[in-house]
Each structure stands twice: as C-alpha cells, then as structure tokens.
Motif scaffolding. Structure first.
Motif, PDB file in Angstrom:
ATOM      1  N   TRP A  41      12.076   0.460   0.095  1.00  0.00           N
ATOM      2  CA  TRP A  41      10.845  -0.185  -0.342  1.00  0.00           C
ATOM      3  C   TRP A  41       9.975   0.751  -1.168  1.00  0.00           C
ATOM      4  O   TRP A  41       9.854   1.926  -0.862  1.00  0.00           O
ATOM      5  CB  TRP A  41      10.064  -0.691   0.871  1.00  0.00           C
ATOM      6  N   LYS A  42       9.347   0.181  -2.177  1.00  0.00           N
ATOM      7  CA  LYS A  42       8.441   0.928  -3.034  1.00  0.00           C
ATOM      8  C   LYS A  42       7.001   0.576  -2.654  1.00  0.00           C
ATOM      9  O   LYS A  42       6.701  -0.580  -2.369  1.00  0.00           O
ATOM     10  CB  LYS A  42       8.698   0.555  -4.496  1.00  0.00           C
ATOM     11  N   ASP A  43       6.148   1.569  -2.642  1.00  0.00           N
ATOM     12  CA  ASP A  43       4.711   1.384  -2.397  1.00  0.00           C
ATOM     13  C   ASP A  43       4.374   0.864  -1.007  1.00  0.00           C
ATOM     14  O   ASP A  43       3.383   0.160  -0.836  1.00  0.00           O
ATOM     15  CB  ASP A  43       4.095   0.466  -3.464  1.00  0.00           C
ATOM     16  N   VAL A  44       5.183   1.193  -0.011  1.00  0.00           N
ATOM     17  CA  VAL A  44       4.822   0.820   1.355  1.00  0.00           C
ATOM     18  C   VAL A  44       3.839   1.849   1.914  1.00  0.00           C
ATOM     19  O   VAL A  44       3.848   3.009   1.488  1.00  0.00           O
ATOM     20  CB  VAL A  44       6.054   0.724   2.296  1.00  0.00           C
ATOM     21  N   PRO A  45       3.000   1.452   2.851  1.00  0.00           N
ATOM     22  CA  PRO A  45       2.052   2.411   3.442  1.00  0.00           C
ATOM     23  C   PRO A  45       2.741   3.264   4.513  1.00  0.00           C
ATOM     24  O   PRO A  45       2.457   3.176   5.700  1.00  0.00           O
ATOM     25  CB  PRO A  45       0.971   1.499   4.033  1.00  0.00           C
ATOM     26  N   GLU A  46       3.688   4.101   4.077  1.00  0.00           N
ATOM     27  CA  GLU A  46       4.547   4.846   5.001  1.00  0.00           C
ATOM     28  C   GLU A  46       3.803   5.879   5.846  1.00  0.00           C
ATOM     29  O   GLU A  46       4.302   6.299   6.872  1.00  0.00           O
ATOM     30  CB  GLU A  46       5.702   5.515   4.244  1.00  0.00           C
ATOM     31  N   HIS A  47       2.613   6.254   5.438  1.00  0.00           N
ATOM     32  CA  HIS A  47       1.857   7.249   6.205  1.00  0.00           C
ATOM     33  C   HIS A  47       0.838   6.600   7.136  1.00  0.00           C
ATOM     34  O   HIS A  47       0.052   7.301   7.768  1.00  0.00           O
ATOM     35  CB  HIS A  47       1.169   8.245   5.268  1.00  0.00           C
ATOM     36  N   ASP A  48       0.856   5.295   7.240  1.00  0.00           N
ATOM     37  CA  ASP A  48      -0.085   4.584   8.101  1.00  0.00           C
ATOM     38  C   ASP A  48       0.587   4.285   9.439  1.00  0.00           C
ATOM     39  O   ASP A  48       1.367   3.339   9.562  1.00  0.00           O
ATOM     40  CB  ASP A  48      -0.534   3.280   7.423  1.00  0.00           C
ATOM     41  N   ALA A  49       0.306   5.111  10.427  1.00  0.00           N
ATOM     42  CA  ALA A  49       0.935   4.976  11.746  1.00  0.00           C
ATOM     43  C   ALA A  49       0.460   3.744  12.509  1.00  0.00           C
ATOM     44  O   ALA A  49       1.004   3.428  13.558  1.00  0.00           O
ATOM     45  CB  ALA A  49       0.668   6.234  12.569  1.00  0.00           C
ATOM     46  N   SER A  50      -0.541   3.027  11.980  1.00  0.00           N
ATOM     47  CA  SER A  50      -1.014   1.827  12.672  1.00  0.00           C
ATOM     48  C   SER A  50      -0.065   0.641  12.497  1.00  0.00           C
ATOM     49  O   SER A  50      -0.165  -0.335  13.217  1.00  0.00           O
ATOM     50  CB  SER A  50      -2.421   1.452  12.213  1.00  0.00           C
ATOM     51  N   PHE A  51       0.861   0.740  11.539  1.00  0.00           N
ATOM     52  CA  PHE A  51       1.865  -0.311  11.376  1.00  0.00           C
ATOM     53  C   PHE A  51       2.991  -0.038  12.360  1.00  0.00           C
ATOM     54  O   PHE A  51       3.809   0.860  12.163  1.00  0.00           O
ATOM     55  CB  PHE A  51       2.388  -0.362   9.942  1.00  0.00           C
ATOM     56  N   LEU A  52       3.027  -0.809  13.432  1.00  0.00           N
ATOM     57  CA  LEU A  52       3.961  -0.561  14.527  1.00  0.00           C
ATOM     58  C   LEU A  52       5.259  -1.354  14.411  1.00  0.00           C
ATOM     59  O   LEU A  52       6.280  -0.934  14.954  1.00  0.00           O
ATOM     60  CB  LEU A  52       3.284  -0.899  15.858  1.00  0.00           C
ATOM     61  N   TYR A  53       5.206  -2.507  13.746  1.00  0.00           N
ATOM     62  CA  TYR A  53       6.358  -3.409  13.727  1.00  0.00           C
ATOM     63  C   TYR A  53       6.755  -3.794  12.307  1.00  0.00           C
ATOM     64  O   TYR A  53       5.920  -3.863  11.409  1.00  0.00           O
ATOM     65  CB  TYR A  53       6.052  -4.683  14.523  1.00  0.00           C
ATOM     66  N   ALA A  54       8.044  -4.066  12.158  1.00  0.00           N
ATOM     67  CA  ALA A  54       8.600  -4.592  10.914  1.00  0.00           C
ATOM     68  C   ALA A  54       9.175  -5.963  11.234  1.00  0.00           C
ATOM     69  O   ALA A  54       9.992  -6.099  12.160  1.00  0.00           O
ATOM     70  CB  ALA A  54       9.693  -3.670  10.387  1.00  0.00           C
ATOM     71  N   PHE A  55       8.724  -6.973  10.499  1.00  0.00           N
ATOM     72  CA  PHE A  55       9.176  -8.350  10.702  1.00  0.00           C
ATOM     73  C   PHE A  55      10.121  -8.721   9.566  1.00  0.00           C
ATOM     74  O   PHE A  55       9.724  -8.708   8.403  1.00  0.00           O
ATOM     75  CB  PHE A  55       7.974  -9.298  10.703  1.00  0.00           C
ATOM     76  N   ALA A  56      11.361  -9.033   9.893  1.00  0.00           N
ATOM     77  CA  ALA A  56      12.327  -9.490   8.889  1.00  0.00           C
ATOM     78  C   ALA A  56      12.075 -10.974   8.677  1.00  0.00           C
ATOM     79  O   ALA A  56      12.206 -11.765   9.619  1.00  0.00           O
ATOM     80  CB  ALA A  56      13.752  -9.271   9.387  1.00  0.00           C
ATOM     81  N   THR A  57      11.683 -11.369   7.457  1.00  0.00           N
ATOM     82  CA  THR A  57      11.371 -12.780   7.214  1.00  0.00           C
ATOM     83  C   THR A  57      12.192 -13.338   6.051  1.00  0.00           C
ATOM     84  O   THR A  57      12.462 -12.660   5.069  1.00  0.00           O
ATOM     85  CB  THR A  57       9.877 -13.000   6.909  1.00  0.00           C
ATOM     86  N   CYS A  58      12.559 -14.589   6.193  1.00  0.00           N
ATOM     87  CA  CYS A  58      13.227 -15.344   5.139  1.00  0.00           C
ATOM     88  C   CYS A  58      12.456 -16.644   4.984  1.00  0.00           C
ATOM     89  O   CYS A  58      12.301 -17.392   5.964  1.00  0.00           O
ATOM     90  CB  CYS A  58      14.680 -15.612   5.513  1.00  0.00           C
ATOM     91  N   LYS A  59      11.933 -16.876   3.795  1.00  0.00           N
ATOM     92  CA  LYS A  59      11.089 -18.044   3.524  1.00  0.00           C
ATOM     93  C   LYS A  59       9.920 -18.108   4.497  1.00  0.00           C
ATOM     94  O   LYS A  59       9.495 -19.173   4.921  1.00  0.00           O
ATOM     95  CB  LYS A  59      11.914 -19.325   3.548  1.00  0.00           C
ATOM     96  N   GLY A  60       9.427 -16.927   4.877  1.00  0.00           N
ATOM     97  CA  GLY A  60       8.268 -16.820   5.758  1.00  0.00           C
ATOM     98  C   GLY A  60       8.578 -16.894   7.237  1.00  0.00           C
ATOM     99  O   GLY A  60       7.722 -16.626   8.068  1.00  0.00           O
ATOM    100  N   ILE A  61       9.827 -17.240   7.587  1.00  0.00           N
ATOM    101  CA  ILE A  61      10.227 -17.400   8.988  1.00  0.00           C
ATOM    102  C   ILE A  61      10.773 -16.074   9.513  1.00  0.00           C
ATOM    103  O   ILE A  61      11.635 -15.450   8.890  1.00  0.00           O
ATOM    104  CB  ILE A  61      11.308 -18.493   9.141  1.00  0.00           C
ATOM    105  N   VAL A  62      10.308 -15.658  10.685  1.00  0.00           N
ATOM    106  CA  VAL A  62      10.752 -14.400  11.285  1.00  0.00           C
ATOM    107  C   VAL A  62      12.172 -14.548  11.820  1.00  0.00           C
ATOM    108  O   VAL A  62      12.467 -15.449  12.613  1.00  0.00           O
ATOM    109  CB  VAL A  62       9.803 -13.965  12.424  1.00  0.00           C
ATOM    110  N   LYS A  63      13.036 -13.646  11.366  1.00  0.00           N
ATOM    111  CA  LYS A  63      14.428 -13.614  11.820  1.00  0.00           C
ATOM    112  C   LYS A  63      14.652 -12.535  12.871  1.00  0.00           C
ATOM    113  O   LYS A  63      15.529 -12.659  13.714  1.00  0.00           O
ATOM    114  CB  LYS A  63      15.376 -13.386  10.632  1.00  0.00           C
ATOM    115  N   GLU A  64      13.867 -11.452  12.790  1.00  0.00           N
ATOM    116  CA  GLU A  64      13.951 -10.371  13.779  1.00  0.00           C
ATOM    117  C   GLU A  64      12.690  -9.530  13.677  1.00  0.00           C
ATOM    118  O   GLU A  64      11.996  -9.555  12.670  1.00  0.00           O
ATOM    119  CB  GLU A  64      15.184  -9.506  13.544  1.00  0.00           C
TER     120      GLU A  64
END
Length: 126
Positions: A41-64
């Motif tokens: 990924w480009k331009d992600v806030p990689e230094h922001d430790a407050s982002f705890l989770y990554a949501f895999a989405t397809c058409k807005g629906i969470v897959k994992e």
C-alpha cells in the motif's frame, strides 16, 4: 445475505478498511486473502499505532479482520499466493498481523462498513 446499511466500526476497533475488490475471489484461500489485504500500500498511515485492525473488504463487505502487529516496508516479507512483481515497491508498505479474535470478527464479517470507491483504503472506527 448482506444488508446495505453501513455498520459503524467501534472506536476500540479502529483500523483501515482495505478495498480489495479487484483481487478478491470468492473461493480464495485464507492465506491468499491475508496477502491481498496486507500489502502493498502507498500512503498508508504506517506510523500511527492507533490503527489496530485491518478489514479486508470487497464491495464494502468485510471478508476478514486482522490485528495489525506492525508495518514494514513493502517487499520485506515473502508472498506465496499473491504477486507484486509488476508493482514498484518504493514508498509502499505492508502490515504483519494475524486473524483478529472471534469476538471482533463476529461483529463485522459479512457486514458493509465502507463505500467501495475512491482510495484503496479507508480509515474506520475513529
């Protein structure tokens, strides 16, 4: 069946919703889904430790949902299911993580949390 109503991500589950619609396949393995979500990924806030989770989405629906352990420069970890051979990895990042606890996953998998247009990822829960 999914509901078109947006589910709000709770503040304690703050994270990034990665829009993987182009790479998502209904029958993809758990490993392929993780690799498609974690990088690159480009331009992600990689230094922001407050982002705890990554949501895999397809058409807005969470897959994992994954718990983010750390961010690394893209290409640091090997990929076995997804190829990024044609991608310039300069200034790109990938996360390392694991599947979130069932108590978190059950709140979001199968639910719509983002509108799927614009940026390849969106901030959620904060």
């Amino acid at each position: 069946m999914t509901d078109e109503t947006l589910t709000q991500v709770l503040p304690e589950h703050k994270g990034l919703a990665f829009i993987i619609t182009k790479s998502y396949k209904k029958d993809m393995s758990a490993e392929a889904l993780y690799e498609a979500t974690r990088g690159v990924w480009k331009d992600v806030p990689e230094h922001d430790a407050s982002f705890l989770y990554a949501f895999a989405t397809c058409k807005g629906i969470v897959k994992e949902v994954y718990e983010i352990e750390q961010w690394e420069k893209a290409g640091t970890k090997p990929y076995t299911m997804v190829s990024h051979a044609d991608t310039n990895l300069t200034n790109r990042w990938e996360f390392v993580g694991h599947v979130a606890p069932e108590s978190v996953r059950s709140l979001y998998i199968g639910k719509k949390i983002v509108r799927s247009y614009g940026s390849p990822f969106k901030k959620v829960g904060g």
